[in-house]
Scaffold this active site. Structure first.
Site, PDB file in Angstrom:
ATOM      1  N   ALA A  65      33.697  26.371  39.153  1.00  6.96           N
ATOM      2  CA  ALA A  65      34.539  25.805  38.102  1.00  6.96           C
ATOM      3  C   ALA A  65      35.941  26.389  38.254  1.00  6.96           C
ATOM      4  O   ALA A  65      36.109  27.468  38.833  1.00  6.96           O
ATOM      5  CB  ALA A  65      33.965  26.159  36.747  1.00  6.96           C
ATOM      6  N   GLY A 109      29.892  26.815  39.882  1.00  7.63           N
ATOM      7  CA  GLY A 109      29.694  25.392  39.615  1.00  7.63           C
ATOM      8  C   GLY A 109      29.512  24.569  40.884  1.00  7.63           C
ATOM      9  O   GLY A 109      28.900  23.501  40.847  1.00  7.63           O
ATOM     10  N   GLU A 112      25.975  24.897  41.667  1.00  7.51           N
ATOM     11  CA  GLU A 112      25.249  24.168  40.620  1.00  7.51           C
ATOM     12  C   GLU A 112      25.353  22.655  40.825  1.00  7.51           C
ATOM     13  O   GLU A 112      24.381  21.926  40.631  1.00  7.51           O
ATOM     14  CB  GLU A 112      25.792  24.590  39.245  1.00  7.51           C
ATOM     15  CG  GLU A 112      25.458  26.054  38.956  1.00  7.51           C
ATOM     16  CD  GLU A 112      26.271  26.638  37.802  1.00  7.51           C
ATOM     17  OE1 GLU A 112      27.510  26.634  37.887  1.00  7.51           O
ATOM     18  OE2 GLU A 112      25.670  27.089  36.811  1.00  7.51           O
ATOM     19  N   GLU A 132      29.531  34.287  38.938  1.00  4.81           N
ATOM     20  CA  GLU A 132      30.173  34.295  37.614  1.00  4.81           C
ATOM     21  C   GLU A 132      30.147  35.682  36.982  1.00  4.81           C
ATOM     22  O   GLU A 132      31.018  36.029  36.189  1.00  4.81           O
ATOM     23  CB  GLU A 132      29.487  33.289  36.675  1.00  4.81           C
ATOM     24  CG  GLU A 132      29.682  31.828  37.049  1.00  4.81           C
ATOM     25  CD  GLU A 132      28.631  31.274  37.990  1.00  4.81           C
ATOM     26  OE1 GLU A 132      27.926  32.070  38.652  1.00  4.81           O
ATOM     27  OE2 GLU A 132      28.511  30.050  38.070  1.00  4.81           O
TER      28      GLU A 132
HETATM   29  N1  CAA Z   1      38.997  28.294  40.506  1.00  5.30           N
HETATM   30  C1  CAA Z   1      40.312  28.158  40.682  1.00  5.30           C
HETATM   31  N2  CAA Z   1      40.922  28.394  41.853  1.00  5.30           N
HETATM   32  C2  CAA Z   1      40.173  28.820  42.884  1.00  5.30           C
HETATM   33  C3  CAA Z   1      38.793  29.015  42.765  1.00  5.30           C
HETATM   34  C4  CAA Z   1      38.181  28.730  41.503  1.00  5.30           C
HETATM   35  N3  CAA Z   1      36.868  28.818  41.296  1.00  5.30           N
HETATM   36  N4  CAA Z   1      38.304  29.464  43.946  1.00  5.30           N
HETATM   37  C5  CAA Z   1      39.360  29.547  44.770  1.00  5.30           C
HETATM   38  N5  CAA Z   1      40.486  29.156  44.136  1.00  5.30           N
HETATM   39  C6  CAA Z   1      41.845  29.108  44.670  1.00  5.30           C
HETATM   40  C7  CAA Z   1      42.450  30.501  44.778  1.00  5.30           C
HETATM   41  O1  CAA Z   1      42.963  30.903  43.541  1.00  5.30           O
HETATM   42  C8  CAA Z   1      43.507  30.253  45.820  1.00  5.30           C
HETATM   43  O2  CAA Z   1      44.599  29.620  45.222  1.00  5.30           O
HETATM   44  P1  CAA Z   1      46.110  30.228  45.448  1.00  5.30           P
HETATM   45  O3  CAA Z   1      46.331  30.042  46.920  1.00  5.30           O
HETATM   46  O4  CAA Z   1      46.958  29.352  44.588  1.00  5.30           O
HETATM   47  O5  CAA Z   1      46.052  31.657  45.039  1.00  5.30           O
HETATM   48  C9  CAA Z   1      42.863  29.226  46.750  1.00  5.30           C
HETATM   49  O6  CAA Z   1      41.818  28.605  45.991  1.00  5.30           O
HETATM   50  C10 CAA Z   1      42.227  29.821  47.982  1.00  5.30           C
HETATM   51  O7  CAA Z   1      41.329  30.835  47.572  1.00  5.30           O
HETATM   52  P2  CAA Z   1      41.356  32.309  48.178  1.00  5.30           P
HETATM   53  O8  CAA Z   1      42.749  32.694  48.587  1.00  5.30           O
HETATM   54  O9  CAA Z   1      40.671  33.201  47.199  1.00  5.30           O
HETATM   55  O10 CAA Z   1      40.478  32.081  49.487  1.00  5.30           O
HETATM   56  P3  CAA Z   1      39.595  33.166  50.254  1.00  5.30           P
HETATM   57  O11 CAA Z   1      39.188  32.484  51.528  1.00  5.30           O
HETATM   58  O12 CAA Z   1      40.284  34.465  50.338  1.00  5.30           O
HETATM   59  O13 CAA Z   1      38.302  33.386  49.326  1.00  5.30           O
HETATM   60  C11 CAA Z   1      36.465  32.677  47.921  1.00  5.30           C
HETATM   61  C12 CAA Z   1      37.400  32.332  49.109  1.00  5.30           C
HETATM   62  C13 CAA Z   1      35.539  33.835  48.275  1.00  5.30           C
HETATM   63  C14 CAA Z   1      35.630  31.420  47.655  1.00  5.30           C
HETATM   64  C15 CAA Z   1      37.326  33.048  46.677  1.00  5.30           C
HETATM   65  O14 CAA Z   1      38.305  32.023  46.504  1.00  5.30           O
HETATM   66  C16 CAA Z   1      36.559  33.157  45.404  1.00  5.30           C
HETATM   67  O15 CAA Z   1      35.894  34.150  45.171  1.00  5.30           O
HETATM   68  N6  CAA Z   1      36.655  32.128  44.524  1.00  5.30           N
HETATM   69  C17 CAA Z   1      36.046  32.157  43.213  1.00  5.30           C
HETATM   70  C18 CAA Z   1      34.538  31.963  43.289  1.00  5.30           C
HETATM   71  C19 CAA Z   1      33.946  32.040  41.891  1.00  5.30           C
HETATM   72  O16 CAA Z   1      34.011  33.040  41.217  1.00  5.30           O
HETATM   73  N7  CAA Z   1      33.303  30.910  41.446  1.00  5.30           N
HETATM   74  C20 CAA Z   1      32.706  30.834  40.120  1.00  5.30           C
HETATM   75  C21 CAA Z   1      33.678  30.186  39.176  1.00  5.30           C
HETATM   76  S1  CAA Z   1      33.113  30.204  37.489  1.00  5.30           S
HETATM   77  C22 CAA Z   1      31.965  28.969  37.414  1.00  5.30           C
HETATM   78  O17 CAA Z   1      31.739  28.243  38.363  1.00  5.30           O
HETATM   79  C23 CAA Z   1      31.261  28.804  36.095  1.00  5.30           C
HETATM   80  C24 CAA Z   1      30.129  27.861  36.126  1.00  5.30           C
HETATM   81  O18 CAA Z   1      28.977  28.228  36.332  1.00  5.30           O
HETATM   82  C25 CAA Z   1      30.305  26.447  35.897  1.00  5.30           C
END
Ligand code: CAA
Length: 258
Positions: A65, A109, A112, A132
């Site tokens: 998400a 998400g 999911e 999360e």
């Molecule tokens: N939401 C918003 N933006 C996201 C995102 C997310 N879930 N995941 C990645 N991005 C964005 C980053 O902010 C970044 O944007 P900027 O360049 O503007 O800073 C861009 O995508 C690229 O990401 P990274 O620079 O972080 O890329 P990376 O290769 O270094 O890492 C990753 C990749 C490990 C997937 C890392 O991006 C990450 O950990 N993302 C979040 C994963 C996460 O926590 N997901 C759960 C979200 S909450 C949820 O999903 C609730 C639910 O159950 C419904």
């Protein structure tokens, strides 16, 4: 309708929906989820479409998400909008078969969403996770329920509590994904599976999907009864006559969804 966060293509009988927010690793914001729900509804209602594929990019199916969109929300915002629920309901209520073609990250998400599909074909580079917990929350689109059913309590707890990722090999071994292929072949493999599904009677495909899904919702005895009733009901279809005649006449069946 023109979409901004997804791309929809219809090839033969297959609708391919590509999540398309490359700058955010296909993070699922409200717009994307609304568009996805709408596109799935349209594909489900389109007589030409017999199977649907949801896919992402080579790097990410979806990284979860959208954290930016969610970060300032209050309890009341989340509760009153029932955040995610309308989209989840539409996505998981699609009647036609839906395949997730997953390369790269399928997190939160994203994992999911993949699990809401009927089965998952993964690239060797796929990474599944429910991280999360690292954000001070828990899964909110079905991860605690669906992942547990897919992989069992031990691995589900491990992933939800530590936030660790599961690679494609472990995901296949654990029953989360049905096939693992080289990353470049993920969409092709899904397309071939979708074409194979498209050759079947859609009546039987929908019945098979309903019956398998029912096994998660009811007792075995009730599930067996549900299956039998659907099985019996298919004998009211022309496709059953065609399928069995074709077998006996040693030719390919021509199903007409009747
Ligand atoms: N939401 C918003 N933006 C996201 C995102 C997310 N879930 N995941 C990645 N991005 C964005 C980053 O902010 C970044 O944007 P900027 O360049 O503007 O800073 C861009 O995508 C690229 O990401 P990274 O620079 O972080 O890329 P990376 O290769 O270094 O890492 C990753 C990749 C490990 C997937 C890392 O991006 C990450 O950990 N993302 C979040 C994963 C996460 O926590 N997901 C759960 C979200 S909450 C949820 O999903 C609730 C639910 O159950 C419904």
């Amino acid at each position: 309708m023109a979409y901004e966060s997804i791309i929809v293509e219809i090839e033969d009988h297959v609708a391919i929906i590509t999540l398309n927010r490359p700058d955010a690793l296909n993070a699922l914001n409200s717009q994307l989820l609304q568009e996805l729900s709408k596109a799935l509804g349209e594909a489900d209602a389109n007589d030409k479409v017999r199977c649907i594929i949801i896919t992402g990019s080579a790097k990410a199916f979806a990284a979860g998400a959208d954290i930016k969109e969610m970060s300032d929300k209050s309890f009341v915002d989340m509760y009153m909008s029932d955040y995610f629920e309308p989209a989840m309901r539409t996505i998981s209520n699609v009647r036609k078969p839906v395949i997730a073609a997953v390369a790269g990250y399928a997190l939160g998400g994203g994992c999911e969403l993949a699990m809401m599909c009927d089965f998952i074909i993964a690239g060797e580079n796929a990474k599944f996770g429910q991280p999360e917990i690292n954000l001070g929350v828990i899964a909110g689109m079905g991860g605690t329920q669906r992942l547990t059913r897919y992989v069992g309590k031990a691995k589900a707890m491990d992933m939800h509590l530590t936030g660790r990722f599961m690679d494609a090999e472990e995901a296949e071994r654990s029953g989360l994904v049905s096939r693992v292929v080289p990353p470049k072949k993920v969409l092709e493999e899904a397309r071939q599976a979708a074409e194979k599904i498209s050759e079947k009677s859609l009546l039987a495909s929908i019945a098979a999907k309903q019956a398998v899904n029912r096994s998660y919702e009811t007792t075995q005895e009730e599930g067996l009864l549900f299956e039998r009733r659907l099985f019996h009901s298919l004998f009211a279809t022309e496709d059953q006559k065609e399928g069995m005649s074709a077998f006996l006449e040693k030719r390919s069946p021509q199903f007409r969804d009747r």
